[in-house]
Design a protein around this motif. Structure first.
Motif, PDB file in Angstrom:
ATOM      1  N   LYS A  93     -65.853  15.976  67.358  1.00 37.27           N
ATOM      2  CA  LYS A  93     -65.231  14.720  67.042  1.00 37.27           C
ATOM      3  C   LYS A  93     -65.027  13.874  68.379  1.00 37.27           C
ATOM      4  N   LYS A  94     -65.238  14.802  69.579  1.00 34.41           N
ATOM      5  CA  LYS A  94     -65.026  14.366  71.012  1.00 34.41           C
ATOM      6  C   LYS A  94     -66.443  13.589  71.290  1.00 34.41           C
ATOM      7  N   PRO A  95     -66.541  12.494  72.184  1.00 35.18           N
ATOM      8  CA  PRO A  95     -67.640  11.881  72.431  1.00 35.18           C
ATOM      9  C   PRO A  95     -68.615  12.867  73.297  1.00 35.18           C
ATOM     10  N   ALA A  96     -69.967  13.036  72.653  1.00 39.36           N
ATOM     11  CA  ALA A  96     -70.772  13.860  73.316  1.00 39.36           C
ATOM     12  C   ALA A  96     -72.150  13.334  73.283  1.00 39.36           C
ATOM     13  N   TYR A  97     -72.954  13.878  74.463  1.00 33.58           N
ATOM     14  CA  TYR A  97     -74.474  13.184  74.508  1.00 33.58           C
ATOM     15  C   TYR A  97     -75.317  14.006  73.168  1.00 33.58           C
ATOM     16  N   ALA A  98     -75.999  13.061  72.789  1.00 32.78           N
ATOM     17  CA  ALA A  98     -76.975  13.226  71.692  1.00 32.78           C
ATOM     18  C   ALA A  98     -78.401  13.019  72.034  1.00 32.78           C
ATOM     19  N   ALA A  99     -79.192  13.849  71.470  1.00 29.44           N
ATOM     20  CA  ALA A  99     -80.630  13.881  71.937  1.00 29.44           C
ATOM     21  C   ALA A  99     -81.569  13.906  70.706  1.00 29.44           C
ATOM     22  N   PRO A 100     -82.816  13.203  70.652  1.00 31.05           N
ATOM     23  CA  PRO A 100     -83.751  13.305  69.567  1.00 31.05           C
ATOM     24  C   PRO A 100     -84.078  14.671  68.763  1.00 31.05           C
TER      25      PRO A 100
END
Length: 482
Positions: A93-100
């Protein structure tokens, strides 16, 4: 106490249901621990985190490497290494880095990347060798750099590897120059394709279907300056990276003119060139399938919940490029020798303009917000993954002793279905412990189950000082010793 906790932890790792499912199915754990009931999930998590922070993950990683080294010596000959990146999804629920990852693009909430290296000895099974932790969107070169950062491990790989094969994500010129400077026997394939009918030079060899295979020096890679001095530079110059133009569909004969560009770190023999496509395609059964087998038993589910506020992989790359730009400017200033006053003034203005550009880029980078997090190797997940690799290798070496091809090539998920996930009845005696395993209903699969029981009994296992004996129950309730 450490032995008890590791034993309980290992018993729950190879479970497709994760931590919670492992606690539900830990009915046999009291046999090992001597306690009245299994450990709580929180207890094992706490002690696993303590062991990891005390250096336990590094010790288990060394044990995995030693296990592979012994298997390579037993099989004889040199090995083939494979490295690939594995994207692990997690939700927060916390802002986190995403990746393809795969076909999902950037629609994932968050992810973590792992670099996994698998080693296959000659005539042996695919054995997991090393796992590394990376931020989302990290390139394949990051995993290779961590792999070769350790000098003993890098020395063993260079001396014992016939080839080090990785995916086309590591086919860039910068990565190949990095590999050539370290004398890594790399083998990868470039992005895009070509046609072998474009080449007019004499082919070095022909495939079995009489199609030409062209070999030429990889000048783009060889043009780079090695980073290890004159000795390495002369070695790279002698062996030299090469580019191989190999037919994409040799089974179709001259009906298909499409070809692929393979890039090698050192020249290949003619025998290896004739079967280059089959050599590179061993990456799937030796690396991809091993990774999928691990994922099937929970390799991607032992997650730490903590997030560390950090920079993204893009900002890290920009910082590295900025450092290289500043170093190039410093070298240019140091090498400048003024001759006339106008030339000096012109050079000063040029250097000031470049320095101002570096300072502006540095200021923009510092202003970038750091309000997102990523899972970093601060918890117990690194320890759990290395323990799983240790168990994967032990099981693969055990299955290799079987006379049945189906058992020798059995995946971990299939093994869990036939044996590890079956219910059983434990009989504790004075000198031995007998485990009566529930048979599978299908008669054809029961033959495989019997073979697995035979292998376990031949391994002469023990539990708390008692010999461990496995027996298969009869389908109609009668017991029969195998």
């Amino acid at each position: 106490m450490i032995e008890e906790h590791l034993g309980a932890l290992v018993g729950r790792l190879m479970n497709s249901g994760g931590w919670v499912g492992g606690e539900r199915r830990a009915g046999a754990e009291p046999i090992w621990t001597g306690r009245a009931r299994p450990y709580d999930e929180s207890t094992l998590r706490k002690h696993a985190r303590y062991l990891a922070r005390s250096g336990g993950a590094a010790l288990v990683a060394r044990a995995v490497e030693a296990q592979v080294h012994q298997a390579a010596v037993a099989c004889g000959g040199k090995v083939i290494a494979y490295t690939d990146m594995f994207g692990q999804v997690y939700w927060t629920k916390k802002p986190a880095y995403a990746a393809p990852i795969g076909s999902r693009g950037n629609r994932l909430l968050a992810a973590t990347y792992f670099g996994l290296t698998v080693v296959r000895p000659r005539g042996g099974p695919a054995l997991a060798y090393h796992v590394s932790w990376h931020k989302p969107a990290s390139p394949l070169q990051d995993a290779l750099e961590v792999l070769y950062a350790d000098k003993p491990r890098a020395g063993w790989l260079r001396s014992q590897s016939r080839h080090h094969i990785w995916a086309r994500g590591g086919s860039g010129v910068a990565t190949l120059r990095w590999a050539a400077a370290r004398a890594i026997p790399s083998l990868t394939v470039s992005r895009g394709s070509t046609h072998w009918t474009r080449y007019r030079r004499a082919p070095k060899v022909h495939t079995r279907s009489r199609l030409p295979v062209f070999v030429r020096r990889d000048r783009k890679v060889a043009r780079g300056k090695p980073h290890h001095g004159k000795a390495m530079q002369s070695k790279v110059g002698e062996e030299g990276p090469e580019e191989v133009i190999f037919p994409a569909h040799p089974d179709k004969g001259r009906g298909s003119t499409k070809a692929l560009r393979y890039r090698t770190g050192r020249p290949l023999t003619k025998a290896a060139l004739r079967k280059l496509d089959r050599l590179y395609k061993t990456r799937w059964p030796s690396n991809e399938n091993a990774l999928k087998a691990l994922v099937a038993v929970g390799f991607d589910r032992n997650l730490d919940r903590g997030l560390v506020t950090t920079t993204s992989r893009g900002i890290d790359g920009a910082r590295t490029r900025l450092q290289a730009r500043e170093q190039a400017l410093s070298d240019e200033i140091e090498a400048f020798v003024p001759t006339t006053l106008p030339q000096t003034m012109q050079a000063i203005r040029r250097f000031a303009r470049k320095k101002r550009g570096c300072d502006e880029q540095q200021a923009r980078r510092l202003k970038a917000p750091q309000d997102k997090g990523a899972r970093m190797p601060t918890g117990a997940e690194g320890l759990c993954k290395n323990l799983m690799l240790l168990m994967h290798n032990a099981i693969a070496l055990l299955l290799l002793r079987s006379r049945l091809h189906q058992v020798r090539t059995m995946s971990l998920g299939r093994l869990h279905e036939l044996l590890l996930g079956r219910s059983f009845l434990a009989c504790l005696e004075e000198r031995q412990t007998t485990l009566w395993i529930e048979p599978v209903p299908c008669a054809s699969e029961r033959l495989l189950q019997q073979e697995l029981v035979r292998l376990l009994n031949e391994a002469s296992l023990s539990l708390k000082g008692r010999s461990l004996l496995f027996k298969l129950r009869e389908p109609h309730g009668e017991t029969k010793a195998l």
